[in-house]
Design an enzyme around this catalytic site. Structure first.
Site, PDB file in Angstrom:
ATOM      1  N   HIS A 157      42.002  36.818  33.949  1.00 26.34           N
ATOM      2  CA  HIS A 157      43.146  37.608  34.397  1.00 26.34           C
ATOM      3  C   HIS A 157      44.402  36.745  34.420  1.00 26.34           C
ATOM      4  O   HIS A 157      44.341  35.525  34.280  1.00 26.34           O
ATOM      5  CB  HIS A 157      42.896  38.175  35.804  1.00 26.34           C
ATOM      6  CG  HIS A 157      41.979  39.345  35.829  1.00 26.34           C
ATOM      7  ND1 HIS A 157      40.610  39.215  35.834  1.00 26.34           N
ATOM      8  CD2 HIS A 157      42.226  40.682  35.840  1.00 26.34           C
ATOM      9  CE1 HIS A 157      40.047  40.419  35.857  1.00 26.34           C
ATOM     10  NE2 HIS A 157      41.005  41.323  35.861  1.00 26.34           N
ATOM     11  N   LYS A 161      46.757  36.630  39.935  1.00 31.91           N
ATOM     12  CA  LYS A 161      45.650  37.313  40.615  1.00 31.91           C
ATOM     13  C   LYS A 161      45.110  36.420  41.723  1.00 31.91           C
ATOM     14  O   LYS A 161      44.897  35.221  41.521  1.00 31.91           O
ATOM     15  CB  LYS A 161      44.544  37.677  39.622  1.00 31.91           C
ATOM     16  CG  LYS A 161      43.434  38.516  40.252  1.00 31.91           C
ATOM     17  CD  LYS A 161      42.533  39.129  39.206  1.00 31.91           C
ATOM     18  CE  LYS A 161      41.411  39.937  39.842  1.00 31.91           C
ATOM     19  NZ  LYS A 161      41.915  41.056  40.651  1.00 31.91           N
TER      20      LYS A 161
END
Length: 268
Positions: A157, A161
């Site tokens: 990600h 995050k």
């Protein structure tokens, strides 16, 4: 049925803005509340403008109880503390509560289950059709392939995050564990460093990558003797999560109180 009136929690964040935009494209839905954390510098700003739309006249506020009186549901991709604070408000107001928040601990999960005895809650680590179909396939593969096939879940990600492994990685790991008939909490390996020794037969491993602007990429690898099977999903736009969450909200409107998943919404 009349249009569904929705509160967008975290309306100033990336997913919140995406949700506001997605709702504007769906005539059966309307944003009637844009919620932000107390003290947020975005309070008072126009939700439409923040989402890249014309001014909507709807400004961000932290007064959830006032918003709840004029809504049918709340869509919530925020942080665990915010999500848990919304549980009672949503239940008392009879709102559908769609939860895409990840990183919720065991106590938080228990609180959600308790709230679901009197509220309609749809919760998923990932709201996309593709990921939930993938989870169904992973569960089936895990049931068919014995422990000669090691299972590893790899995810990547963007660099902002805050939780790891991702909610989607855990969703996929749980699907694999269910297929094998094992407890993921007892058999998962979240990190490896140093002299770890040989891999334990039957464990489910997780690996986490973070960097750049990656929306979300997940792989479930079944590594067996002399062969490897890989299931892969790559998300290219947050809009796919928003559309899935809104589909969940519309579906849950006609359900009885309970805790539902995207597998329920999609009939998987």
């Amino acid at each position: 049925m009349s249009e569904m009136r929705l509160i967008v929690a975290g309306a100033g964040g990336r997913m919140g803005r995406t949700l506001v935009k997605a709702i504007s494209d769906m005539p059966e839905l309307r944003v009637t509340g844009a919620l932000e954390q107390p003290g947020s510098p975005l309070i008072g700003q126009d939700a439409g403008v923040l989402a890249g739309l014309p001014p909507s006249g709807l400004t961000l506020t932290d007064d959830v109880k006032a918003l709840a009186a004029q809504a049918d549901g709340i869509v919530d991709f925020t942080v665990p503390a915010s999500t848990l604070a919304l549980l009672d408000v949503a239940a008392e107001a009879g709102l559908v509560h769609v939860i895409g928040t990840t990183g919720i601990d065991a106590a938080g999960e228990a609180a959600i289950r308790k709230a679901a005895t009197r509220a309609r809650i749809v919760k998923s680590g990932n709201m996309s059709l593709g990921v939930n179909l993938l989870a169904a396939l992973v569960k089936r593969a895990a049931a068919m392939l014995d422990e000669d096939f090691d299972i590893e879940v790899l995810e990547m990600h963007h660099n902002r995050k805050i939780d790891a492994p991702s909610g989607t990685a855990l969703l996929l790991g749980r699907a694999a564990a269910d297929g094998r008939g094992i407890d993921l909490d007892q058999r998962s390996v979240r990190s490896r460093d140093g002299h770890t020794g040989a891999r334990e037969r039957g464990d489910i491993g997780f690996a986490t990558l973070r960097g750049g602007t990656v929306v979300g990429e997940h792989s479930v690898i079944f590594a067996g003797p002399a062969e490897r099977i890989e299931f892969v999903h790559k998300a290219e736009d947050r809009m796919l999560f928003a559309r899935g969450a809104l589909k969940a909200a519309l579906w849950a409107r006609g359900q009885k109180p309970g805790l539902y998943s995207m597998a329920d919404v999609l009939g998987l």
